[in-house]
Design an enzyme around this catalytic site. Structure first.
Site, short mmCIF file in Angstrom:
data_model
loop_
_atom_site.label_atom_id
_atom_site.label_comp_id
_atom_site.label_asym_id
_atom_site.label_seq_id
_atom_site.Cartn_x
_atom_site.Cartn_y
_atom_site.Cartn_z
N CYS A 59 -2.08 8.83 2.71
CA CYS A 59 -1.79 8.42 1.45
C CYS A 59 -2.79 8.85 0.40
O CYS A 59 -2.44 8.94 -0.69
CB CYS A 59 -1.52 6.88 1.58
SG CYS A 59 -3.22 6.07 2.47
N GLU B 206 0.89 -1.25 0.08
CA GLU B 206 -0.09 0.05 -0.06
C GLU B 206 0.79 1.28 0.03
O GLU B 206 1.49 1.45 1.10
CB GLU B 206 -0.77 0.06 1.43
CG GLU B 206 -2.01 -1.08 1.61
CD GLU B 206 -2.99 -1.19 0.20
OE1 GLU B 206 -3.10 -0.09 -0.26
OE2 GLU B 206 -3.28 -2.15 0.17
P1 NAD Z 1 8.32 4.90 4.67
O1 NAD Z 1 8.15 3.91 3.23
O2 NAD Z 1 9.39 5.73 4.75
O3 NAD Z 1 8.38 3.91 5.75
C1 NAD Z 1 7.12 2.90 5.96
C2 NAD Z 1 7.80 2.02 7.01
O4 NAD Z 1 8.81 1.10 6.21
C3 NAD Z 1 8.65 2.37 8.23
O5 NAD Z 1 8.23 1.65 9.09
C4 NAD Z 1 9.95 2.11 7.73
O6 NAD Z 1 10.89 1.91 8.91
C5 NAD Z 1 9.98 0.89 6.93
N1 NAD Z 1 11.17 0.84 6.03
C6 NAD Z 1 11.76 1.79 5.48
N2 NAD Z 1 12.68 1.26 4.62
C7 NAD Z 1 12.63 0.03 4.59
C8 NAD Z 1 13.57 -1.14 3.82
N3 NAD Z 1 14.27 -0.99 3.01
N4 NAD Z 1 12.78 -2.38 4.20
C9 NAD Z 1 11.73 -2.56 5.10
N5 NAD Z 1 11.09 -1.60 5.68
C10 NAD Z 1 11.59 -0.21 5.39
O7 NAD Z 1 7.00 5.65 4.74
P2 NAD Z 1 6.50 6.63 5.73
O8 NAD Z 1 7.13 8.01 5.65
O9 NAD Z 1 6.52 5.93 7.09
O10 NAD Z 1 4.85 6.79 5.30
C11 NAD Z 1 4.47 7.66 4.52
C12 NAD Z 1 4.29 7.14 3.32
O11 NAD Z 1 3.21 6.12 3.58
C13 NAD Z 1 3.57 7.89 2.27
O12 NAD Z 1 4.16 7.77 1.03
C14 NAD Z 1 2.11 7.37 2.15
O13 NAD Z 1 1.45 7.68 1.07
C15 NAD Z 1 2.27 5.78 2.51
N6 NAD Z 1 0.91 5.45 2.89
C16 NAD Z 1 0.25 4.60 2.23
C17 NAD Z 1 -1.11 4.11 2.55
C18 NAD Z 1 -1.89 3.40 1.56
O14 NAD Z 1 -2.80 2.56 2.16
N7 NAD Z 1 -1.65 3.18 0.39
C19 NAD Z 1 -1.47 4.21 3.89
C20 NAD Z 1 -0.62 5.21 4.76
C21 NAD Z 1 0.45 5.54 4.25
#
Ligand code: NAD
Length: 499
Positions: A298, A263
Protein backbone atom coordinates in the site's frame (compact mmCIF):
# COMPACT_ATOMS: atom_id res chain seq x y z
CA UNK A 1 22.04 -19.70 14.96
CA UNK A 2 22.02 -21.54 11.63
CA UNK A 3 19.26 -20.80 9.15
CA UNK A 4 17.15 -23.91 8.47
CA UNK A 5 16.58 -25.04 4.93
CA UNK A 6 13.64 -23.05 3.60
CA UNK A 7 13.28 -24.52 0.09
CA UNK A 8 10.20 -26.67 -0.21
CA UNK A 9 8.03 -28.62 -2.60
CA UNK A 10 4.78 -26.62 -3.02
CA UNK A 11 2.74 -29.71 -3.84
CA UNK A 12 3.74 -31.30 -0.51
CA UNK A 13 2.41 -28.47 1.65
CA UNK A 14 -0.58 -29.43 3.77
CA UNK A 15 -3.20 -26.70 3.50
CA UNK A 16 -5.59 -25.97 6.37
CA UNK A 17 -9.19 -26.48 5.23
CA UNK A 18 -12.46 -24.69 5.83
CA UNK A 19 -13.12 -22.01 8.42
CA UNK A 20 -11.88 -21.76 12.00
CA UNK A 21 -14.79 -21.17 14.36
CA UNK A 22 -15.19 -21.73 18.10
CA UNK A 23 -11.66 -23.06 18.49
CA UNK A 24 -11.76 -25.72 15.76
CA UNK A 25 -11.80 -26.17 12.00
CA UNK A 26 -15.32 -25.98 10.64
CA UNK A 27 -16.24 -27.66 7.35
CA UNK A 28 -19.52 -27.14 5.59
CA UNK A 29 -20.63 -27.64 2.02
CA UNK A 30 -20.18 -24.22 0.38
CA UNK A 31 -19.16 -23.06 -3.08
CA UNK A 32 -15.41 -23.62 -3.46
CA UNK A 33 -13.12 -20.80 -4.53
CA UNK A 34 -9.99 -21.89 -6.42
CA UNK A 35 -6.70 -20.58 -5.00
CA UNK A 36 -3.74 -20.33 -7.39
CA UNK A 37 0.00 -20.09 -6.84
CA UNK A 38 1.12 -16.71 -8.20
CA UNK A 39 4.63 -18.07 -8.86
CA UNK A 40 3.45 -20.39 -11.64
CA UNK A 41 -0.31 -19.86 -11.91
CA UNK A 42 -1.09 -23.48 -10.95
CA UNK A 43 -4.08 -24.49 -8.90
CA UNK A 44 -3.10 -24.77 -5.24
CA UNK A 45 -6.36 -25.69 -3.54
CA UNK A 46 -9.79 -24.42 -2.60
CA UNK A 47 -11.31 -22.29 0.06
CA UNK A 48 -15.04 -22.15 0.86
CA UNK A 49 -17.09 -19.08 0.08
CA UNK A 50 -18.51 -18.57 3.58
CA UNK A 51 -22.23 -17.83 3.51
CA UNK A 52 -24.15 -15.37 5.68
CA UNK A 53 -25.18 -18.40 7.80
CA UNK A 54 -21.55 -19.35 8.39
CA UNK A 55 -20.73 -15.76 9.33
CA UNK A 56 -23.69 -15.79 11.70
CA UNK A 57 -22.45 -19.04 13.23
CA UNK A 58 -18.98 -17.49 13.74
CA UNK A 59 -20.35 -14.27 15.22
CA UNK A 60 -22.64 -16.12 17.65
CA UNK A 61 -19.68 -18.28 18.74
CA UNK A 62 -17.60 -15.14 19.21
CA UNK A 63 -20.31 -13.33 21.17
CA UNK A 64 -20.96 -16.34 23.37
CA UNK A 65 -17.24 -16.79 24.06
CA UNK A 66 -16.86 -13.09 24.76
CA UNK A 67 -19.73 -13.15 27.26
CA UNK A 68 -18.75 -16.35 29.03
CA UNK A 69 -14.95 -16.75 28.84
CA UNK A 70 -14.07 -13.59 30.74
CA UNK A 71 -11.68 -12.53 27.93
CA UNK A 72 -13.04 -8.97 27.96
CA UNK A 73 -13.35 -8.61 31.73
CA UNK A 74 -10.16 -10.26 33.01
CA UNK A 75 -7.05 -8.25 33.81
CA UNK A 76 -5.26 -7.01 30.70
CA UNK A 77 -2.08 -8.68 31.96
CA UNK A 78 -3.80 -12.07 31.83
CA UNK A 79 -4.76 -11.42 28.21
CA UNK A 80 -1.18 -10.31 27.60
CA UNK A 81 0.13 -13.64 28.89
CA UNK A 82 -1.93 -15.52 26.29
CA UNK A 83 -0.94 -13.11 23.52
CA UNK A 84 2.75 -13.45 24.45
CA UNK A 85 2.47 -17.24 24.33
CA UNK A 86 0.83 -16.91 20.93
CA UNK A 87 3.70 -14.71 19.69
CA UNK A 88 6.17 -17.26 21.05
CA UNK A 89 4.44 -20.11 19.18
CA UNK A 90 4.46 -18.07 15.98
CA UNK A 91 8.22 -17.63 16.38
CA UNK A 92 8.65 -21.35 17.05
CA UNK A 93 6.68 -22.25 13.90
CA UNK A 94 8.50 -19.75 11.72
CA UNK A 95 9.51 -22.22 9.01
CA UNK A 96 6.05 -23.79 8.58
CA UNK A 97 4.34 -20.41 8.60
CA UNK A 98 6.81 -18.90 6.14
CA UNK A 99 6.24 -21.80 3.75
CA UNK A 100 2.47 -21.60 4.08
CA UNK A 101 2.64 -17.88 3.41
CA UNK A 102 4.95 -18.30 0.43
CA UNK A 103 2.94 -21.00 -1.32
CA UNK A 104 -0.18 -18.94 -2.00
CA UNK A 105 0.99 -15.34 -1.69
CA UNK A 106 3.59 -13.12 -3.34
CA UNK A 107 5.98 -13.37 -0.39
CA UNK A 108 9.31 -15.11 -1.12
CA UNK A 109 9.91 -17.77 1.51
CA UNK A 110 13.20 -16.21 2.65
CA UNK A 111 11.49 -12.85 3.24
CA UNK A 112 8.53 -14.44 4.95
CA UNK A 113 10.98 -16.24 7.23
CA UNK A 114 13.19 -13.21 7.92
CA UNK A 115 10.53 -10.54 8.24
CA UNK A 116 6.83 -11.40 7.80
CA UNK A 117 6.63 -14.10 10.48
CA UNK A 118 8.87 -12.37 13.07
CA UNK A 119 7.02 -9.07 12.48
CA UNK A 120 3.69 -10.84 12.96
CA UNK A 121 4.86 -12.19 16.33
CA UNK A 122 6.33 -8.81 17.22
CA UNK A 123 3.10 -6.92 16.46
CA UNK A 124 1.15 -9.27 18.74
CA UNK A 125 3.81 -8.92 21.42
CA UNK A 126 3.69 -5.12 21.09
CA UNK A 127 -0.05 -5.05 21.79
CA UNK A 128 0.33 -7.55 24.63
CA UNK A 129 2.83 -5.18 26.24
CA UNK A 130 0.54 -2.22 25.70
CA UNK A 131 -2.56 -3.96 27.05
CA UNK A 132 -2.35 -2.47 30.56
CA UNK A 133 -0.49 0.74 29.70
CA UNK A 134 -3.37 2.90 28.53
CA UNK A 135 -5.60 4.30 31.25
CA UNK A 136 -8.58 6.61 30.97
CA UNK A 137 -8.81 10.30 31.95
CA UNK A 138 -9.86 11.81 35.27
CA UNK A 139 -11.95 14.84 34.40
CA UNK A 140 -11.63 18.30 35.97
CA UNK A 141 -15.02 18.44 37.72
CA UNK A 142 -16.31 20.21 40.86
CA UNK A 143 -14.80 18.79 44.06
CA UNK A 144 -17.96 16.97 45.06
CA UNK A 145 -17.85 14.79 41.96
CA UNK A 146 -15.51 12.39 40.30
CA UNK A 147 -15.65 12.27 36.55
CA UNK A 148 -13.65 9.79 34.53
CA UNK A 149 -13.53 8.09 31.18
CA UNK A 150 -13.53 4.30 31.27
CA UNK A 151 -12.36 2.29 28.26
CA UNK A 152 -14.14 -0.94 27.36
CA UNK A 153 -13.93 -3.47 24.55
CA UNK A 154 -16.61 -3.25 21.86
CA UNK A 155 -17.53 -6.95 21.97
CA UNK A 156 -17.08 -8.62 18.58
CA UNK A 157 -14.94 -6.82 16.02
CA UNK A 158 -15.10 -7.76 12.33
CA UNK A 159 -11.75 -7.70 10.52
CA UNK A 160 -11.17 -7.97 6.78
CA UNK A 161 -7.67 -8.27 5.34
CA UNK A 162 -6.03 -8.08 1.88
CA UNK A 163 -3.72 -10.55 0.10
CA UNK A 164 -0.49 -8.60 -0.01
CA UNK A 165 0.93 -9.36 3.48
CA UNK A 166 -1.57 -11.86 4.94
CA UNK A 167 0.22 -12.70 8.20
CA UNK A 168 1.23 -9.15 9.07
CA UNK A 169 -2.21 -7.78 8.22
CA UNK A 170 -3.83 -10.37 10.47
CA UNK A 171 -1.60 -9.36 13.40
CA UNK A 172 -2.23 -5.65 12.86
CA UNK A 173 -5.97 -6.28 13.12
CA UNK A 174 -6.04 -8.97 15.83
CA UNK A 175 -3.24 -7.67 18.04
CA UNK A 176 -5.02 -4.51 19.23
CA UNK A 177 -8.55 -5.94 19.06
CA UNK A 178 -7.68 -8.95 21.24
CA UNK A 179 -5.40 -7.03 23.62
CA UNK A 180 -8.29 -4.62 24.24
CA UNK A 181 -10.53 -7.57 25.23
CA UNK A 182 -12.64 -8.02 22.10
CA UNK A 183 -13.49 -11.19 20.23
CA UNK A 184 -12.68 -11.17 16.50
CA UNK A 185 -14.27 -12.61 13.37
CA UNK A 186 -11.76 -12.18 10.56
CA UNK A 187 -12.01 -12.76 6.84
CA UNK A 188 -8.67 -13.13 5.06
CA UNK A 189 -8.38 -12.54 1.33
CA UNK A 190 -9.82 -15.44 -0.65
CA UNK A 191 -6.53 -15.48 -2.60
CA UNK A 192 -4.30 -16.04 0.46
CA UNK A 193 -6.39 -17.67 3.21
CA UNK A 194 -4.17 -20.43 4.59
CA UNK A 195 -1.60 -18.81 6.88
CA UNK A 196 -4.34 -16.93 8.75
CA UNK A 197 -6.11 -20.22 9.56
CA UNK A 198 -2.86 -21.56 10.98
CA UNK A 199 -2.51 -18.46 13.19
CA UNK A 200 -5.96 -19.14 14.62
CA UNK A 201 -4.96 -22.71 15.40
CA UNK A 202 -1.84 -21.48 17.24
CA UNK A 203 -3.94 -19.01 19.26
CA UNK A 204 -5.87 -21.94 20.73
CA UNK A 205 -2.61 -23.73 21.52
CA UNK A 206 -1.51 -20.54 23.32
CA UNK A 207 -4.55 -20.71 25.59
CA UNK A 208 -6.93 -18.26 23.94
CA UNK A 209 -10.51 -19.20 24.82
CA UNK A 210 -12.22 -20.96 21.89
CA UNK A 211 -14.43 -18.55 19.96
CA UNK A 212 -12.40 -15.44 20.75
CA UNK A 213 -10.55 -15.51 17.44
CA UNK A 214 -12.44 -16.93 14.44
CA UNK A 215 -11.59 -17.01 10.76
CA UNK A 216 -14.33 -17.20 8.13
CA UNK A 217 -13.17 -17.58 4.55
CA UNK A 218 -14.89 -16.38 1.41
CA UNK A 219 -15.31 -13.63 -1.10
CA UNK A 220 -15.82 -9.97 -0.27
CA UNK A 221 -19.30 -9.71 -1.70
CA UNK A 222 -20.56 -12.71 0.29
CA UNK A 223 -18.54 -13.29 3.47
CA UNK A 224 -17.00 -9.80 3.82
CA UNK A 225 -20.29 -8.05 3.33
CA UNK A 226 -22.05 -10.44 5.77
CA UNK A 227 -19.45 -9.56 8.42
CA UNK A 228 -19.95 -5.81 7.92
CA UNK A 229 -23.73 -6.14 8.05
CA UNK A 230 -24.00 -8.50 11.00
CA UNK A 231 -25.89 -6.80 13.88
CA UNK A 232 -23.56 -8.27 16.53
CA UNK A 233 -20.40 -6.97 14.88
CA UNK A 234 -19.81 -3.70 16.71
CA UNK A 235 -16.88 -2.37 14.70
CA UNK A 236 -15.23 -3.17 11.36
CA UNK A 237 -11.50 -2.92 10.80
CA UNK A 238 -10.55 -3.20 7.14
CA UNK A 239 -7.41 -3.11 5.02
CA UNK A 240 -7.72 -3.16 1.27
CA UNK A 241 -8.53 -0.98 -1.70
CA UNK A 242 -10.15 2.44 -1.54
CA UNK A 243 -13.12 1.24 -3.56
CA UNK A 244 -13.87 -1.64 -1.15
CA UNK A 245 -13.27 0.65 1.83
CA UNK A 246 -15.98 2.99 0.55
CA UNK A 247 -18.40 0.05 0.10
CA UNK A 248 -17.71 -1.14 3.66
CA UNK A 249 -18.14 2.34 5.10
CA UNK A 250 -21.46 2.70 3.39
CA UNK A 251 -22.68 -0.75 4.53
CA UNK A 252 -21.49 -0.08 8.08
CA UNK A 253 -23.47 3.18 8.05
CA UNK A 254 -26.67 1.43 7.01
CA UNK A 255 -26.30 -1.56 9.32
CA UNK A 256 -25.89 -0.15 12.79
CA UNK A 257 -23.89 3.05 12.24
CA UNK A 258 -20.86 1.11 13.37
CA UNK A 259 -17.37 2.61 13.49
CA UNK A 260 -14.81 1.63 10.87
CA UNK A 261 -11.04 1.70 10.62
CA UNK A 262 -10.04 1.79 6.97
CA UNK A 263 -6.48 1.28 5.72
CA UNK A 264 -6.71 1.87 1.99
CA UNK A 265 -4.73 2.44 -1.16
CA UNK A 266 -1.95 4.87 -2.00
CA UNK A 267 0.09 6.47 -4.75
CA UNK A 268 2.97 7.67 -2.67
CA UNK A 269 5.65 10.11 -3.85
CA UNK A 270 9.40 9.93 -3.33
CA UNK A 271 10.41 13.60 -3.37
CA UNK A 272 14.14 13.97 -4.00
CA UNK A 273 15.69 17.43 -3.67
CA UNK A 274 18.93 18.53 -5.34
CA UNK A 275 21.16 17.83 -2.36
CA UNK A 276 20.74 14.40 -0.76
CA UNK A 277 22.97 12.92 1.94
CA UNK A 278 24.10 10.04 -0.29
CA UNK A 279 22.85 9.51 -3.84
CA UNK A 280 23.46 5.73 -3.79
CA UNK A 281 21.40 5.41 -0.59
CA UNK A 282 18.58 7.48 -2.09
CA UNK A 283 18.64 5.31 -5.23
CA UNK A 284 18.34 2.17 -3.09
CA UNK A 285 15.38 3.68 -1.20
CA UNK A 286 13.66 4.58 -4.46
CA UNK A 287 14.32 1.20 -6.09
CA UNK A 288 13.26 -0.80 -3.06
CA UNK A 289 10.28 1.52 -2.46
CA UNK A 290 8.58 0.56 -5.72
CA UNK A 291 9.77 -3.03 -6.22
CA UNK A 292 9.32 -4.58 -2.76
CA UNK A 293 6.69 -7.32 -2.98
CA UNK A 294 6.51 -6.63 -6.73
CA UNK A 295 5.20 -3.12 -5.98
CA UNK A 296 2.21 -4.63 -4.19
CA UNK A 297 2.52 -2.66 -0.97
CA UNK A 298 0.00 0.00 0.00
CA UNK A 299 2.87 2.38 0.81
CA UNK A 300 4.86 1.61 -2.37
CA UNK A 301 6.69 4.77 -3.45
CA UNK A 302 5.56 4.75 -7.07
CA UNK A 303 5.98 8.40 -8.05
CA UNK A 304 9.55 9.70 -8.23
CA UNK A 305 9.65 13.49 -8.11
CA UNK A 306 13.23 14.59 -8.55
CA UNK A 307 15.07 17.90 -8.89
CA UNK A 308 16.22 18.45 -12.50
CA UNK A 309 19.84 18.94 -11.42
CA UNK A 310 20.23 15.34 -10.19
CA UNK A 311 17.49 13.62 -12.19
CA UNK A 312 19.78 11.92 -14.70
CA UNK A 313 22.28 10.71 -12.09
CA UNK A 314 19.52 9.39 -9.83
CA UNK A 315 17.63 7.61 -12.61
CA UNK A 316 20.88 5.92 -13.69
CA UNK A 317 21.59 4.87 -10.10
CA UNK A 318 18.02 3.53 -9.65
CA UNK A 319 18.33 1.51 -12.86
CA UNK A 320 21.60 0.02 -11.63
CA UNK A 321 19.76 -1.15 -8.49
CA UNK A 322 17.27 -3.02 -10.71
CA UNK A 323 19.78 -4.95 -12.79
CA UNK A 324 19.98 -8.01 -10.56
CA UNK A 325 16.23 -8.36 -10.01
CA UNK A 326 15.14 -11.76 -11.27
CA UNK A 327 11.95 -13.80 -11.01
CA UNK A 328 11.80 -17.09 -9.15
CA UNK A 329 9.41 -19.37 -7.33
CA UNK A 330 8.30 -18.26 -3.88
CA UNK A 331 9.37 -21.69 -2.57
CA UNK A 332 13.02 -21.16 -3.50
CA UNK A 333 15.11 -19.59 -0.75
CA UNK A 334 17.10 -17.75 -3.45
CA UNK A 335 14.11 -15.74 -4.70
CA UNK A 336 13.78 -12.09 -3.67
CA UNK A 337 11.38 -10.72 -6.29
CA UNK A 338 7.62 -11.21 -6.15
CA UNK A 339 5.13 -12.10 -8.87
CA UNK A 340 1.87 -10.22 -9.40
CA UNK A 341 -0.86 -11.91 -7.35
CA UNK A 342 -3.19 -12.90 -10.22
CA UNK A 343 -3.68 -12.86 -13.95
CA UNK A 344 -6.42 -10.23 -13.60
CA UNK A 345 -4.16 -7.94 -11.61
CA UNK A 346 -1.31 -8.49 -14.10
CA UNK A 347 -3.64 -7.53 -16.95
CA UNK A 348 -4.63 -4.34 -15.16
CA UNK A 349 -0.96 -3.31 -14.80
CA UNK A 350 -0.30 -4.07 -18.46
CA UNK A 351 -3.33 -2.03 -19.53
CA UNK A 352 -2.46 0.99 -17.39
CA UNK A 353 1.13 1.01 -18.70
CA UNK A 354 -0.11 0.73 -22.30
CA UNK A 355 -2.61 3.56 -21.76
CA UNK A 356 0.17 5.66 -20.26
CA UNK A 357 2.38 5.02 -23.28
CA UNK A 358 -0.47 5.94 -25.59
CA UNK A 359 -0.66 9.27 -23.77
CA UNK A 360 3.03 9.99 -24.31
CA UNK A 361 4.84 8.19 -21.47
CA UNK A 362 8.33 6.96 -22.34
CA UNK A 363 9.43 3.55 -21.02
CA UNK A 364 12.97 3.94 -19.65
CA UNK A 365 13.19 0.28 -18.64
CA UNK A 366 10.91 -2.73 -18.17
CA UNK A 367 7.43 -2.25 -19.59
CA UNK A 368 6.43 -5.92 -19.77
CA UNK A 369 6.71 -9.35 -18.21
CA UNK A 370 9.86 -11.40 -17.63
CA UNK A 371 10.07 -14.18 -20.17
CA UNK A 372 10.05 -17.88 -19.34
CA UNK A 373 8.37 -17.78 -15.95
CA UNK A 374 5.98 -20.66 -16.65
CA UNK A 375 2.52 -19.30 -16.00
CA UNK A 376 3.49 -16.90 -13.22
CA UNK A 377 2.99 -13.16 -13.55
CA UNK A 378 6.39 -11.50 -13.07
CA UNK A 379 6.32 -7.90 -14.26
CA UNK A 380 9.66 -6.22 -14.90
CA UNK A 381 10.54 -3.20 -12.77
CA UNK A 382 9.43 -0.34 -14.99
CA UNK A 383 10.34 3.35 -15.15
CA UNK A 384 8.04 5.73 -17.02
CA UNK A 385 9.21 9.25 -17.93
CA UNK A 386 7.44 12.08 -19.80
CA UNK A 387 4.34 11.71 -17.66
CA UNK A 388 1.91 14.31 -16.34
CA UNK A 389 -0.56 14.32 -13.46
CA UNK A 390 -3.14 12.98 -15.94
CA UNK A 391 -1.12 9.95 -17.04
CA UNK A 392 -2.99 6.80 -15.87
CA UNK A 393 0.15 5.42 -14.17
CA UNK A 394 0.44 8.64 -12.12
CA UNK A 395 -3.25 8.92 -11.33
CA UNK A 396 -4.13 5.31 -10.46
CA UNK A 397 -2.81 2.90 -7.85
CA UNK A 398 -1.78 0.17 -10.28
CA UNK A 399 -0.27 -2.05 -7.57
CA UNK A 400 2.76 -3.26 -9.50
CA UNK A 401 6.47 -2.43 -9.90
CA UNK A 402 6.00 0.73 -11.96
CA UNK A 403 7.68 4.04 -11.09
CA UNK A 404 6.75 7.27 -12.82
CA UNK A 405 9.32 10.06 -13.01
CA UNK A 406 8.57 13.77 -12.84
CA UNK A 407 11.14 16.55 -12.45
CA UNK A 408 11.04 20.01 -10.85
CA UNK A 409 13.08 23.20 -10.65
CA UNK A 410 12.34 24.49 -7.16
CA UNK A 411 10.99 23.45 -3.77
CA UNK A 412 7.54 24.88 -4.36
CA UNK A 413 7.09 22.96 -7.60
CA UNK A 414 8.44 19.73 -6.07
CA UNK A 415 6.03 19.86 -3.13
CA UNK A 416 3.14 20.67 -5.45
CA UNK A 417 3.94 17.64 -7.64
CA UNK A 418 4.17 15.39 -4.57
CA UNK A 419 0.53 16.10 -3.69
CA UNK A 420 -1.93 13.58 -5.12
CA UNK A 421 -5.58 14.50 -5.69
CA UNK A 422 -6.89 11.19 -4.29
CA UNK A 423 -4.38 9.50 -2.03
CA UNK A 424 -2.36 10.48 1.05
CA UNK A 425 -0.90 7.33 2.52
CA UNK A 426 2.88 7.85 2.67
CA UNK A 427 5.68 9.98 1.24
CA UNK A 428 9.47 9.91 1.10
CA UNK A 429 11.48 13.13 1.31
CA UNK A 430 15.19 13.04 0.51
CA UNK A 431 17.34 16.06 1.28
CA UNK A 432 20.37 17.14 3.30
CA UNK A 433 18.60 20.35 4.31
CA UNK A 434 16.65 19.74 7.51
CA UNK A 435 14.59 22.92 7.06
CA UNK A 436 13.58 21.82 3.58
CA UNK A 437 12.69 18.34 4.89
CA UNK A 438 10.50 19.84 7.63
CA UNK A 439 8.76 22.25 5.25
CA UNK A 440 7.98 19.39 2.87
CA UNK A 441 6.84 17.14 5.73
CA UNK A 442 4.39 19.78 6.95
CA UNK A 443 2.97 20.49 3.51
CA UNK A 444 2.56 16.96 2.14
CA UNK A 445 -0.83 15.56 3.09
CA UNK A 446 0.13 11.98 3.96
CA UNK A 447 -0.35 9.82 7.03
CA UNK A 448 3.36 8.89 7.09
CA UNK A 449 6.40 10.85 5.93
CA UNK A 450 9.79 9.13 5.77
CA UNK A 451 12.83 11.37 5.60
CA UNK A 452 16.02 10.00 4.02
CA UNK A 453 14.57 6.48 4.18
CA UNK A 454 11.63 4.68 2.65
CA UNK A 455 9.52 2.04 4.30
CA UNK A 456 8.35 0.98 7.71
CA UNK A 457 10.72 -0.08 10.46
CA UNK A 458 10.03 -2.62 13.19
CA UNK A 459 8.92 0.22 15.50
CA UNK A 460 5.34 -0.88 16.14
CA UNK A 461 4.79 2.23 18.28
CA UNK A 462 4.68 4.30 15.08
CA UNK A 463 1.11 4.10 13.75
CA UNK A 464 0.25 3.76 10.10
CA UNK A 465 -2.78 5.06 8.26
CA UNK A 466 -3.81 7.35 5.46
CA UNK A 467 -5.19 10.81 4.80
CA UNK A 468 -7.76 11.62 2.12
CA UNK A 469 -8.99 8.50 0.30
CA UNK A 470 -6.14 6.44 1.76
CA UNK A 471 -8.17 5.77 4.86
CA UNK A 472 -9.56 6.56 8.27
CA UNK A 473 -7.88 5.72 11.58
CA UNK A 474 -4.62 3.95 12.32
CA UNK A 475 -3.17 0.48 12.57
CA UNK A 476 -0.25 -0.11 14.97
CA UNK A 477 0.78 2.32 17.70
CA UNK A 478 -1.23 3.31 20.76
CA UNK A 479 -3.89 4.64 18.42
CA UNK A 480 -4.82 1.14 17.21
CA UNK A 481 -5.38 -0.10 20.75
CA UNK A 482 -7.43 2.99 21.64
CA UNK A 483 -9.53 2.51 18.51
CA UNK A 484 -10.31 -1.05 19.63
CA UNK A 485 -12.11 0.27 22.71
CA UNK A 486 -15.11 2.46 23.26
CA UNK A 487 -14.96 5.17 25.86
CA UNK A 488 -17.56 5.60 28.56
CA UNK A 489 -17.95 8.87 30.51
CA UNK A 490 -18.72 8.37 34.21
CA UNK A 491 -19.72 11.05 36.73
CA UNK A 492 -20.16 10.24 40.44
CA UNK A 493 -21.48 12.69 43.02
CA UNK A 494 -20.25 12.05 46.59
CA UNK A 495 -20.50 15.35 48.46
CA UNK A 496 -23.97 16.83 48.24
CA UNK A 497 -23.06 19.98 50.24
CA UNK A 498 -20.66 21.34 47.64
CA UNK A 499 -22.41 23.59 45.15
P1 NAD B 1 -9.59 -5.51 -1.93
O1 NAD B 1 -10.21 -4.25 -1.48
O2 NAD B 1 -9.96 -6.04 -3.25
O3 NAD B 1 -9.87 -6.69 -0.90
C1 NAD B 1 -9.49 -6.59 0.47
C2 NAD B 1 -10.35 -7.52 1.29
O4 NAD B 1 -11.69 -7.04 1.24
C3 NAD B 1 -10.40 -8.96 0.75
O5 NAD B 1 -10.45 -9.85 1.85
C4 NAD B 1 -11.70 -8.98 -0.03
O6 NAD B 1 -12.27 -10.27 -0.14
C5 NAD B 1 -12.58 -8.08 0.84
N1 NAD B 1 -13.73 -7.48 0.17
C6 NAD B 1 -13.89 -7.19 -1.15
N2 NAD B 1 -15.10 -6.63 -1.36
C7 NAD B 1 -15.71 -6.55 -0.15
C8 NAD B 1 -16.98 -6.06 0.29
N3 NAD B 1 -17.86 -5.54 -0.55
N4 NAD B 1 -17.27 -6.14 1.62
C9 NAD B 1 -16.38 -6.65 2.50
N5 NAD B 1 -15.18 -7.14 2.13
C10 NAD B 1 -14.84 -7.08 0.83
O7 NAD B 1 -8.00 -5.28 -1.80
P2 NAD B 1 -6.85 -6.29 -2.17
O8 NAD B 1 -6.74 -6.30 -3.67
O9 NAD B 1 -7.02 -7.56 -1.45
O10 NAD B 1 -5.57 -5.56 -1.54
C11 NAD B 1 -4.86 -4.56 -2.18
C12 NAD B 1 -5.31 -3.20 -1.69
O11 NAD B 1 -5.10 -3.13 -0.28
C13 NAD B 1 -4.50 -2.09 -2.29
O12 NAD B 1 -5.36 -1.03 -2.65
C14 NAD B 1 -3.59 -1.67 -1.14
O13 NAD B 1 -3.13 -0.34 -1.21
C15 NAD B 1 -4.45 -1.90 0.04
N6 NAD B 1 -3.66 -2.05 1.28
C16 NAD B 1 -3.65 -1.01 2.17
C17 NAD B 1 -2.86 -1.10 3.34
C18 NAD B 1 -2.80 0.04 4.33
O14 NAD B 1 -2.27 -0.16 5.43
N7 NAD B 1 -3.30 1.22 3.99
C19 NAD B 1 -2.12 -2.25 3.57
C20 NAD B 1 -2.16 -3.29 2.64
C21 NAD B 1 -2.96 -3.18 1.49
Amino acid sequence: MTTPSLDFDPSAIKLPQGHFIGGAYYQIDEAPIAVHRPSDGRLLGYVPDGSAQTVDYAVSNALQAWKTSGWGTRSPRERARVLNRWAQLIDEHVVGLAQLEAVSSTRPVAEAYASDVPFTAEAIRFFAELADKLGGDIAATRHGSLGFVASEPYGVIGAITPWNFPLSMCSWKCGPALAAGNAVVLKASEMTPFSTLRLAELAIEAGMPPGIFNVVNGRGATTGSAITRHPDISKVSFTGSTRTGAAIMSEAAFHGTKPVTLELGGKSPQLVFAQVPDLAHTARCVARGFTANGGQACVAGTRLIVHKRIAEALIDAVQRELVDIAPGAMWSSQTRYSPIISGAQAKRIETLVEESRAQGAEVLCGGGFFEGTEGGWFYRPTLLAKVTDDTPAVREELFGPVLTVQTFDDEEEGIALAAHPTYGLAAGVHTRDIGQAMRAMRRIAAGTVWINRYGRSGDMIIPTGGFKQSGIGKDLGRQALEASMRHKSVLIDFDFDIA
